[in-house]
Design an enzyme around this catalytic site. Structure first.
Site, PDB file in Angstrom:
ATOM      1  N   ALA A   1       0.795  -1.112  -0.120  1.00  0.00           N
ATOM      2  CA  ALA A   1       0.055  -0.070  -0.043  1.00  0.00           C
ATOM      3  C   ALA A   1       0.809   1.250  -0.080  1.00  0.00           C
ATOM      4  CB  ALA A   1      -0.965  -0.075   1.266  1.00  0.00           C
TER       5      ALA A   1
ATOM      6  N   GLN B   1       3.985 -13.532  -1.618  1.00  0.00           N
ATOM      7  CA  GLN B   1       5.030 -12.098  -1.162  1.00  0.00           C
ATOM      8  C   GLN B   1       5.882 -12.578   0.049  1.00  0.00           C
ATOM      9  OE1 GLN B   1       1.679 -12.163  -1.938  1.00  0.00           O
ATOM     10  NE2 GLN B   1       1.109 -10.056  -2.919  1.00  0.00           N
TER      11      GLN B   1
ATOM     12  N   ASP C   1      -3.916  -2.443   4.083  1.00  0.00           N
ATOM     13  CA  ASP C   1      -4.053  -1.711   2.761  1.00  0.00           C
ATOM     14  C   ASP C   1      -5.284  -0.525   2.955  1.00  0.00           C
ATOM     15  OD1 ASP C   1      -3.092  -4.399   1.726  1.00  0.00           O
ATOM     16  OD2 ASP C   1      -2.706  -2.869   0.194  1.00  0.00           O
TER      17      ASP C   1
ATOM     18  N   ASN D   1      -6.446  -6.176   4.494  1.00  0.00           N
ATOM     19  CA  ASN D   1      -5.160  -6.671   4.123  1.00  0.00           C
ATOM     20  C   ASN D   1      -5.126  -7.798   3.307  1.00  0.00           C
ATOM     21  OD1 ASN D   1      -2.253  -6.037   4.679  1.00  0.00           O
ATOM     22  ND2 ASN D   1      -2.123  -7.920   6.021  1.00  0.00           N
ATOM     23  N   LYS D   2      -3.687  -8.356   3.054  1.00  0.00           N
ATOM     24  CA  LYS D   2      -3.488  -9.628   2.017  1.00  0.00           C
ATOM     25  C   LYS D   2      -4.391 -10.743   2.499  1.00  0.00           C
ATOM     26  CE  LYS D   2      -1.824  -9.613  -0.841  1.00  0.00           C
ATOM     27  NZ  LYS D   2      -2.392  -9.480  -2.042  1.00  0.00           N
TER      28      LYS D   2
HETATM   29  O1  MRU Z   1      -1.140  -7.389  -3.285  1.00  0.00           O
HETATM   30  P1  MRU Z   1      -0.045  -6.547  -2.606  1.00  0.00           P
HETATM   31  O2  MRU Z   1       1.101  -7.193  -2.419  1.00  0.00           O
HETATM   32  O3  MRU Z   1       0.095  -5.137  -2.837  1.00  0.00           O
HETATM   33  O4  MRU Z   1      -0.430  -6.630  -0.957  1.00  0.00           O
HETATM   34  C1  MRU Z   1       0.284  -5.970  -0.078  1.00  0.00           C
HETATM   35  C2  MRU Z   1      -0.545  -6.179   1.283  1.00  0.00           C
HETATM   36  O5  MRU Z   1      -1.470  -6.843   1.534  1.00  0.00           O
HETATM   37  C3  MRU Z   1       0.531  -5.605   2.467  1.00  0.00           C
HETATM   38  O6  MRU Z   1       0.211  -6.282   3.790  1.00  0.00           O
HETATM   39  C4  MRU Z   1      -0.122  -4.082   2.721  1.00  0.00           C
HETATM   40  O7  MRU Z   1       0.022  -3.383   1.611  1.00  0.00           O
HETATM   41  C5  MRU Z   1       0.682  -3.368   3.720  1.00  0.00           C
HETATM   42  S1  MRU Z   1       2.305  -3.080   2.959  1.00  0.00           S
HETATM   43  C6  MRU Z   1       3.225  -2.071   4.497  1.00  0.00           C
END
Ligand code: MRU
Length: 346
Positions: free
Chosen positions: A55, A198, A239, A249-250
């Protein structure tokens, strides 16, 4: 254009020679490869295709992209330049829907555009650099605040990648883990984070680059790990956080929060205030991005008429009642279920 920027440390985003260098995270951990972009359209594509993700990093990339747009379109003779920049902002806003930092950064850049005094290009670049620096400072502050809370915790589990790669630098959840490790050594676990991995591709690499030992687990091993008693805290990023404390979040964060409650493990969410959407009353209203089935469906099923499809929501919403604490650079909110996060609004 592609090559390696002349820096030793790895950063997701580097402003260099009037261009934005973007580390292509799809190629990690095998390759450390930067693309150099000079237009907003290229950066929008890089966000959409996950070269840059996370994010805060998405928001910072978008801020630089608006500066690139001004650099491309502005000239005293071009009476249309602001219209062209606004078209690029619309394009950037359509790149990914869930991370509110994207929309926050675009609105800050749009406000800056309206207040320009002398030199549009320099003023917009300076604003993007400021957003980037402020994010790093916020992460360091959150690192300290989060580490204070962890006290004697021994085992930490994180999900996805909320580290330097997902932010301006240092990281949110991984920032807390970094700061906590500096005070006292703990055992760190990272979930692989299906389907995009990730955790397996980015988090373990980033921690190893920083000489922090980490143990990778399959997402499905989390319950057993918690049952073993090895985990005190789950630490994740966000996010978008709604005013009542619900957290997007993810995908998989919600499952971890449910498991944590069952096993008496505490749940920490770490995010800058730019991740809070004060206008969103609760998490039900958050748009959850759906990505292509082909991200994990075997190739033989990705065809018209196939009987096998896949459902690929890439975020989920964890209700505030399952969260022990939300850590921001403006302060921490324990038990957000009780009163939400509205007190963090300036
Ligand atoms: O799909 P992504 O890799 O952009 O998702 C990222 C996440 O869900 C992270 O946990 C979130 O953005 C926080 S990053 C500091």
């Amino acid at each position: 254009m592609s090559s390696s920027p002349n820096k030793l440390n790895v950063h997701a985003l580097i402003w260099q020679d009037q261009q934005l260098a973007v580390l292509d995270q799809r190629q990690l951990p095998e390759q450390v490869h930067y693309d150099f972009f000079t237009t907003a359209a290229e950066v929008a594509e890089a966000i959409k295709t996950m070269r840059v993700r996370g994010a805060p990093a998405i928001g910072i990339a978008a801020a630089y992209a608006v500066a690139l747009s001004v650099q491309q379109h502005y000239s005293p003779q071009n009476t249309e330049w602001q219209k062209q920049v606004n078209a690029d902002i619309t394009l950037l806003a359509a790149s990914r829907p869930t991370a509110v930092n994207l929309f926050w950064a675009l609105s800050v850049m749009q406000e800056t555009l309206l207040l320009i005094e002398h030199s549009p290009v320099d003023e917009m670049i300076n604003k993007a650099l400021e957003i980037h620096q402020q994010d790093i400072a916020a992460n360091k502050k959150m690192g300290e605040l989060g580490a204070d809370i962890l006290a004697d915790a021994q085992g930490l589990l994180t999900h996805c990648n909320a580290g330097a790669l997902a932010t301006g630098g240092y990281g949110t959840a991984l920032g807390v883990i970094r700061s906590a490790q500096q005070r006292q050594v703990r055992e760190i676990f990272a979930g692989e984070t299906r389907p995009w991995l990730q955790g397996a591709r980015l988090t373990v690499w980033e921690l190893a680059e920083d000489n922090i030992p980490v143990t990778l687990i399959a997402d499905s091993a989390a319950a057993m790990l918690m049952k073993s008693g090895k985990i005190d805290w789950i630490i994740v990023g966000a996010d978008r956080i709604a005013a009542n404390g619900d957290v997007a979040n993810k995908i998989g964060t919600y499952s971890l929060a449910v498991l944590a409650r069952h096993h008496g493990v505490k749940m920490m969410v770490v995010a800058p205030v730019s991740t809070i959407d004060f206008a969103m009353e609760n998490g039900c209203q958050i748009e959850i991005e759906q990505r292509a089935a082909s991200e994990f469906l075997p190739d033989c099923y990705v065809q018209a008429g196939s009987l096998v499809d896949a459902w690929n929501p890439v975020f989920d919403v964890t209700p505030a009642e399952l969260i022990s604490v939300i850590v921001t650079e403006r302060g921490v909110v324990f038990n957000p279920f009780e009163k939400g996060v509205r007190e963090l609004k300036k």
